[in-house]
Design a protein around this motif. Sequence first.
Motif, PDB file in Angstrom:
ATOM      1  N   PRO A 122       0.790  -1.234   0.000  1.00  0.00           N
ATOM      2  CA  PRO A 122       0.000   0.000   0.000  1.00  0.00           C
ATOM      3  C   PRO A 122       0.825   1.287   0.000  1.00  0.00           C
ATOM      4  N   ASP A 123       2.082   1.222   0.464  1.00  0.00           N
ATOM      5  CA  ASP A 123       2.950   2.393   0.457  1.00  0.00           C
ATOM      6  C   ASP A 123       3.745   2.525  -0.828  1.00  0.00           C
ATOM      7  N   GLY A 124       3.604   1.557  -1.737  1.00  0.00           N
ATOM      8  CA  GLY A 124       4.354   1.598  -2.988  1.00  0.00           C
ATOM      9  C   GLY A 124       5.676   0.855  -2.952  1.00  0.00           C
ATOM     10  N   LEU A 125       5.935   0.091  -1.886  1.00  0.00           N
ATOM     11  CA  LEU A 125       7.165  -0.695  -1.795  1.00  0.00           C
ATOM     12  C   LEU A 125       7.130  -1.818  -2.829  1.00  0.00           C
ATOM     13  N   PRO A 126       8.118  -1.898  -3.734  1.00  0.00           N
ATOM     14  CA  PRO A 126       8.142  -2.981  -4.722  1.00  0.00           C
ATOM     15  C   PRO A 126       8.466  -4.325  -4.067  1.00  0.00           C
ATOM     16  N   LEU A 127       7.608  -5.303  -4.339  1.00  0.00           N
ATOM     17  CA  LEU A 127       7.762  -6.663  -3.847  1.00  0.00           C
ATOM     18  C   LEU A 127       7.721  -7.614  -5.036  1.00  0.00           C
ATOM     19  N   VAL A 128       8.364  -8.754  -4.899  1.00  0.00           N
ATOM     20  CA  VAL A 128       8.267  -9.780  -5.935  1.00  0.00           C
ATOM     21  C   VAL A 128       8.153 -11.145  -5.257  1.00  0.00           C
ATOM     22  N   ILE A 129       7.057 -11.849  -5.549  1.00  0.00           N
ATOM     23  CA  ILE A 129       6.872 -13.204  -5.032  1.00  0.00           C
ATOM     24  C   ILE A 129       7.585 -14.155  -5.978  1.00  0.00           C
ATOM     25  N   MET A 130       8.541 -14.904  -5.458  1.00  0.00           N
ATOM     26  CA  MET A 130       9.424 -15.743  -6.266  1.00  0.00           C
ATOM     27  C   MET A 130       9.178 -17.217  -5.940  1.00  0.00           C
ATOM     28  N   ALA A 131       9.029 -18.042  -6.982  1.00  0.00           N
ATOM     29  CA  ALA A 131       8.847 -19.476  -6.778  1.00  0.00           C
ATOM     30  C   ALA A 131      10.172 -20.197  -6.967  1.00  0.00           C
ATOM     31  N   GLU A 132      10.533 -20.996  -5.977  1.00  0.00           N
ATOM     32  CA  GLU A 132      11.747 -21.789  -6.108  1.00  0.00           C
ATOM     33  C   GLU A 132      11.660 -23.021  -5.221  1.00  0.00           C
ATOM     34  N   GLU A 133      11.907 -24.177  -5.827  1.00  0.00           N
ATOM     35  CA  GLU A 133      11.848 -25.444  -5.101  1.00  0.00           C
ATOM     36  C   GLU A 133      12.999 -25.539  -4.094  1.00  0.00           C
ATOM     37  N   ASN A 134      12.755 -26.244  -3.021  1.00  0.00           N
ATOM     38  CA  ASN A 134      13.805 -26.614  -2.057  1.00  0.00           C
ATOM     39  C   ASN A 134      14.523 -25.413  -1.437  1.00  0.00           C
ATOM     40  N   GLN A 135      13.777 -24.330  -1.222  1.00  0.00           N
ATOM     41  CA  GLN A 135      14.392 -23.144  -0.631  1.00  0.00           C
ATOM     42  C   GLN A 135      13.816 -22.806   0.745  1.00  0.00           C
ATOM     43  N   THR A 136      12.930 -23.650   1.275  1.00  0.00           N
ATOM     44  CA  THR A 136      12.358 -23.381   2.591  1.00  0.00           C
ATOM     45  C   THR A 136      13.437 -23.524   3.660  1.00  0.00           C
ATOM     46  N   SER A 137      13.611 -22.491   4.454  1.00  0.00           N
ATOM     47  CA  SER A 137      14.612 -22.510   5.514  1.00  0.00           C
ATOM     48  C   SER A 137      14.229 -23.495   6.608  1.00  0.00           C
ATOM     49  N   ALA A 138      15.245 -24.091   7.222  1.00  0.00           N
ATOM     50  CA  ALA A 138      14.999 -24.972   8.370  1.00  0.00           C
ATOM     51  C   ALA A 138      14.369 -24.197   9.524  1.00  0.00           C
ATOM     52  N   TYR A 139      14.527 -22.874   9.514  1.00  0.00           N
ATOM     53  CA  TYR A 139      13.975 -22.038  10.579  1.00  0.00           C
ATOM     54  C   TYR A 139      12.483 -21.780  10.385  1.00  0.00           C
ATOM     55  N   TRP A 140      11.988 -21.891   9.131  1.00  0.00           N
ATOM     56  CA  TRP A 140      10.611 -21.489   8.836  1.00  0.00           C
ATOM     57  C   TRP A 140       9.615 -22.381   9.549  1.00  0.00           C
ATOM     58  N   GLN A 141       8.579 -21.748  10.145  1.00  0.00           N
ATOM     59  CA  GLN A 141       7.509 -22.485  10.805  1.00  0.00           C
ATOM     60  C   GLN A 141       6.166 -21.996  10.266  1.00  0.00           C
ATOM     61  N   LYS A 142       5.343 -22.922   9.820  1.00  0.00           N
ATOM     62  CA  LYS A 142       4.037 -22.517   9.294  1.00  0.00           C
ATOM     63  C   LYS A 142       3.207 -21.905  10.410  1.00  0.00           C
ATOM     64  N   TRP A 143       2.378 -20.951  10.035  1.00  0.00           N
ATOM     65  CA  TRP A 143       1.465 -20.307  10.981  1.00  0.00           C
ATOM     66  C   TRP A 143       0.069 -20.851  10.706  1.00  0.00           C
ATOM     67  N   GLU A 144      -0.439 -21.641  11.627  1.00  0.00           N
ATOM     68  CA  GLU A 144      -1.706 -22.329  11.423  1.00  0.00           C
ATOM     69  C   GLU A 144      -2.880 -21.373  11.258  1.00  0.00           C
ATOM     70  N   ALA A 145      -2.807 -20.192  11.861  1.00  0.00           N
ATOM     71  CA  ALA A 145      -3.918 -19.235  11.794  1.00  0.00           C
ATOM     72  C   ALA A 145      -3.865 -18.322  10.574  1.00  0.00           C
ATOM     73  N   SER A 146      -2.898 -18.518   9.702  1.00  0.00           N
ATOM     74  CA  SER A 146      -2.782 -17.686   8.504  1.00  0.00           C
ATOM     75  C   SER A 146      -3.974 -17.910   7.581  1.00  0.00           C
ATOM     76  N   PRO A 147      -4.440 -16.857   6.908  1.00  0.00           N
ATOM     77  CA  PRO A 147      -5.498 -17.040   5.910  1.00  0.00           C
ATOM     78  C   PRO A 147      -4.994 -17.736   4.643  1.00  0.00           C
ATOM     79  N   VAL A 148      -3.687 -17.900   4.529  1.00  0.00           N
ATOM     80  CA  VAL A 148      -3.089 -18.572   3.382  1.00  0.00           C
ATOM     81  C   VAL A 148      -2.794 -20.027   3.756  1.00  0.00           C
ATOM     82  N   PRO A 149      -3.212 -21.003   2.946  1.00  0.00           N
ATOM     83  CA  PRO A 149      -2.927 -22.407   3.250  1.00  0.00           C
ATOM     84  C   PRO A 149      -1.430 -22.646   3.417  1.00  0.00           C
ATOM     85  N   SER A 150      -1.062 -23.551   4.304  1.00  0.00           N
ATOM     86  CA  SER A 150       0.350 -23.761   4.634  1.00  0.00           C
ATOM     87  C   SER A 150       1.195 -24.089   3.417  1.00  0.00           C
TER      88      SER A 150
END
Length: 310
Positions: A122-150
């Motif tokens: 909304p502030d005009g910050l450029p973002l880019v959603i990038m698809a790449e296999e096998n890049q999920t960090s070992a640190y990443w934890q899914k958020w069960e309450a997210s409106p986006v499916p895990s």
Amino acid sequence: MPTITGHHHVSMMTKSATANYHFYTKVLGLRLAKKTVNQDDPTMYHLFYGDKTGSPGTALTFFEMPNLGSTYPGTNAITRIGLLVPNEASLSYWKKRLDEFDIAHDGIEIYQERPAIHMKDPDGLPLVIMAEENQTSAYWQKWEASPVPSEHQIRGMGTIEMKVRRLDKLVTTLTELFGYEVVQESEGETVLQAVEGRTASEILLQQTEGKRERPGKGSVHHIAIRVQNEEELAYWKAEIEKRGFHSTGIIDRFYFQSLYFRESNGILFELATDGPGFEVDGVGERLALPPFLEGKRTEIEAGLVQIGEE
């Protein structure tokens, strides 16, 4: 010798915490892992979005400044933030989701040899959603309450794009000081990674002449890169200062230890430790204050507009 292990967080400026909160939690499905204040100016919100616990490498942070004007694009600035999703099927999900929320985008295209969708917040910050296999960090934890499916949730930061006048100077700093490797090079453009093959450590540099960016809403304030602990931070402090850069020295941010310095183009870098992390005083939307500000809670809360209220 200590090594940099990738992006820790990136900090931006927003005009409205409410609009910012809605976009990053309701649209992008990130968690507001920590609602706190700017420790140097407690009248200002500092919001941290990320995975379930705001893990290193997932955190997008924002300072709210209601009087911000527009950003005037230019050089010597961090200009785009990459966000990683698991695969191209996720991009199809995101294209549909962005359409549902009337978020302007150019559809699925190729960015840095990867399928991607460009958009702005909304502030005009450029973002880019990038698809790449096998890049999920070992640190990443899914958020069960997210409106986006895990299976489609954003896994953290990808490529961070910067425009600079003196490309050679920043390349030298990243390679000779911090051990980044050049993985791609063409005229006026260099791509580096702190960890080979890890997009979560990738920086894209573009040589750009002209006026320096004049920051405003949607501008990037700084990038933080990851170090393991305070012992490593002390090592990097000595190395940074040995090369003639001025550092702030080590600062206790309660959730991590950090130091800041500006490289030759004026890009502000922070080095931040992985721990102790946001869980030290609980993750979530309650206003969290570090111990040295807790005694001023009543005063600080009275000066903040509740997020969600106009």
